[in-house]
Design a protein around this motif. Structure first.
Motif, mmCIF file in Angstrom:
data_model
loop_
_atom_site.group_PDB
_atom_site.id
_atom_site.type_symbol
_atom_site.label_atom_id
_atom_site.label_comp_id
_atom_site.label_asym_id
_atom_site.label_seq_id
_atom_site.Cartn_x
_atom_site.Cartn_y
_atom_site.Cartn_z
ATOM 1 N N GLY A 1 -8.665 0.479 -2.507
ATOM 2 C CA GLY A 1 -8.268 1.868 -2.356
ATOM 3 C C GLY A 1 -6.802 2.053 -2.695
ATOM 4 N N ASP A 2 -6.004 2.314 -1.680
ATOM 5 C CA ASP A 2 -4.585 2.565 -1.887
ATOM 6 C C ASP A 2 -3.738 1.320 -1.688
ATOM 7 N N ALA A 3 -4.346 0.145 -1.655
ATOM 8 C CA ALA A 3 -3.612 -1.098 -1.418
ATOM 9 C C ALA A 3 -3.999 -2.163 -2.439
ATOM 10 N N ILE A 4 -3.084 -3.107 -2.637
ATOM 11 C CA ILE A 4 -3.353 -4.261 -3.497
ATOM 12 C C ILE A 4 -3.100 -5.522 -2.694
ATOM 13 N N LEU A 5 -4.055 -6.454 -2.782
ATOM 14 C CA LEU A 5 -3.939 -7.756 -2.135
ATOM 15 C C LEU A 5 -3.571 -8.780 -3.201
ATOM 16 N N ASP B 1 0.828 -1.209 0.000
ATOM 17 C CA ASP B 1 0.000 0.000 0.000
ATOM 18 C C ASP B 1 0.856 1.251 0.000
ATOM 19 N N MET B 2 0.199 2.370 -0.309
ATOM 20 C CA MET B 2 0.870 3.662 -0.348
ATOM 21 C C MET B 2 0.744 4.341 1.008
ATOM 22 N N VAL B 3 1.828 4.885 1.482
ATOM 23 C CA VAL B 3 1.858 5.569 2.769
ATOM 24 C C VAL B 3 1.332 7.000 2.588
ATOM 25 N N ALA B 4 0.496 7.449 3.530
ATOM 26 C CA ALA B 4 -0.033 8.821 3.538
ATOM 27 C C ALA B 4 -0.883 9.126 2.317
ATOM 28 N N TYR B 5 -1.529 8.099 1.761
ATOM 29 C CA TYR B 5 -2.340 8.303 0.564
ATOM 30 C C TYR B 5 -3.528 9.223 0.827
ATOM 31 N N THR B 6 -4.216 9.035 1.956
ATOM 32 C CA THR B 6 -5.416 9.817 2.239
ATOM 33 C C THR B 6 -5.109 11.309 2.271
ATOM 34 N N LEU C 1 -1.563 8.932 -10.335
ATOM 35 C CA LEU C 1 -0.969 8.246 -9.193
ATOM 36 C C LEU C 1 -1.576 6.860 -9.005
ATOM 37 N N VAL C 2 -2.905 6.800 -8.982
ATOM 38 C CA VAL C 2 -3.592 5.525 -8.764
ATOM 39 C C VAL C 2 -3.296 4.551 -9.900
ATOM 40 N N GLN C 3 -3.315 5.062 -11.131
ATOM 41 C CA GLN C 3 -3.079 4.182 -12.280
ATOM 42 C C GLN C 3 -1.650 3.654 -12.289
ATOM 43 N N ALA D 1 10.801 3.394 -7.775
ATOM 44 C CA ALA D 1 11.492 3.971 -8.935
ATOM 45 C C ALA D 1 10.570 4.837 -9.784
ATOM 46 N N LYS D 2 9.255 4.787 -9.502
ATOM 47 C CA LYS D 2 8.295 5.552 -10.292
ATOM 48 C C LYS D 2 8.291 7.022 -9.868
ATOM 49 N N GLU D 3 8.267 7.896 -10.861
ATOM 50 C CA GLU D 3 8.242 9.332 -10.583
ATOM 51 C C GLU D 3 6.922 9.726 -9.928
ATOM 52 N N ASN D 4 7.003 10.558 -8.896
ATOM 53 C CA ASN D 4 5.843 11.090 -8.169
ATOM 54 C C ASN D 4 5.067 10.023 -7.389
ATOM 55 N N MET D 5 5.638 8.835 -7.222
ATOM 56 C CA MET D 5 4.972 7.800 -6.435
ATOM 57 C C MET D 5 5.158 8.066 -4.942
ATOM 58 N N LEU D 6 4.118 7.835 -4.162
ATOM 59 C CA LEU D 6 4.210 7.944 -2.713
ATOM 60 C C LEU D 6 5.073 6.814 -2.159
#
Length: 370
Positions: free
Chosen positions: A256-260, A213-218, A232-234, A282-287
């Motif tokens: 949401g901001d996580a993948i299972l 999951d992404m940290v601080a996504y909310t 970002l989501v895509q 390595a992705k640009e602008n990724m959280l």
């Protein structure tokens, strides 16, 4: 080069129409309106559904040879709202589908409960599928023609009828491929399972369960514009799916901001988790991202997985520091007994209080340099 298709537009949207059509506003005029658009869409839908919608639900049931109650159950299981007895919204395509499902029940191949579950499965999946496909087309049209979202959707409405057959054939191909792969996995698992487990609390499938999951996504999502948030989501989902499937695991769902995801062995799941963090960071602008991996039994229903193993993996990712992978001690011990153990170091972390699970002593999994 063929001329860019002219989208239907609402009255007053002439400028967008000219932009999409590469012609001047004066050349186009202002004769189109909502009535024309609605009529065109209705025509496309009738063609899609193989003819006019002329039957009520009572007539639908009669023609399909089933009860009205079952016809209503069928329709609701497909994910659609109740309809009035005098509403004529059904056509021959509905008659055929209802008749086939009724015949499966009549000849004993499935029961009503199974039929409802099958209907819900296909409806839930295809509802999301057509939304995803349409959004992908809209996004592509907006980028290619430099259109705003509304204008891009209008162009997409024009183009969808032209590619229906392609989308349908690709769906059939993908479905057959996925079913074939599942049959092979199931055969292997049943062959290796040995004696059946009689404990009613036993989770029947042994799986490695992982979350990323992404940290601080909310907080971050409230600061982004719609396009930046969509990017970002895509990026997160596409990159995650690529890594997960490439290394032999399977995506269960996005939350949401996580993948299972799940894997048939712990070695694969550990590799997926470490490669996921590497690829996403390595992705640009990724959280910042974090992950968890747990080995244990799960129950599979409705295309999802359930059980204590899933709960533990979900709770562990919530307390994982950014850039880390957490496991529980039992899973770390399992991994330590595999040939892949030499690729990692396992570092004990402070005891964590996990909601609903109590205190757990996490183990951080760190991939050694190749």
């Amino acid at each position: 080069m063929s001329e860019t298709p002219r989208p239907h537009v609402w009255s007053g949207d002439v400028a967008a129409r000219a932009h999409a059509d590469d012609r001047s506003v004066d050349d186009i005029g202002e004769t189109s309106g909502e009535a024309e658009d609605a009529s065109s869409v209705r025509d496309s839908v009738e063609q899609l559904l193989g003819g006019s919608r002329r039957y009520t639900i009572v007539e639908l049931a009669d023609k399909a040879g089933v009860s009205v109650d079952f016809a209503r159950t069928f329709w609701k299981a497909m994910g659609f709202p109740n309809v009035k007895d005098d509403a004529r919204i059904f056509g021959d395509i509905d008659v055929n589908a209802l008749r086939v499902m009724g015949s499966l029940i009549d000849d004993g191949r499935i029961d009503t409960t199974t039929a409802i579950s099958l209907l819900r499965a296909q409806s839930h999946t295809t509802d999301r599928l057509v939304l995803w496909q349409t959004e992908a087309l809209v996004d592509g049209i907006a980028r290619k023609l430099d259109l705003d979202d509304v204008s891009a959707r209008l162009v997409a409405l024009d183009r969808l009828p032209e590619i229906v057959d392609v989308l349908q054939s690709q769906l059939t191909y993908s479905w057959r491929r996925q079913l074939g792969a599942l049959m092979v996995r199931t055969e292997a698992e049943v062959t290796d399972s040995g004696r059946p487990e009689l404990d009613p609390l036993h989770m029947p499938l042994a799986r490695a369960v992982g979350f990323v999951d992404m940290v601080a996504y909310t907080r971050r999502s409230t600061e982004l514009g719609s396009q930046a948030l969509a990017d970002l989501v895509q990026t997160f989902e596409y990159a995650s799916r690529d890594v997960i499937t490439t290394h032999g695991a399977r995506v269960v769902k996005t939350i949401g901001d996580a993948i299972l995801f799940v894997a048939d062995d712990l070695d694969t799941a550990a590799q997926v988790a470490s490669e996921l963090l590497k690829a996403l960071q390595a992705k640009e602008n990724m959280l910042p991202v974090r992950a968890s991996v747990v080995w244990g039994g799960v129950l599979s229903r409705h295309g999802d997985v359930f059980g204590p193993t899933v709960n533990l993996a979900s709770r562990l990712v919530d307390v994982a520091p950014a850039g880390s992978i957490l496991m529980d001690q039992a899973s770390a011990q399992v991994l330590a007994r595999t040939p892949a153990a030499g690729k990692y170091t396992m570092v004990p972390r402070e005891v964590a209080e996990l909601h609903g699970l109590g205190q757990v002593s996490p183990i951080e999994l760190r991939r050694l340099p190749a």
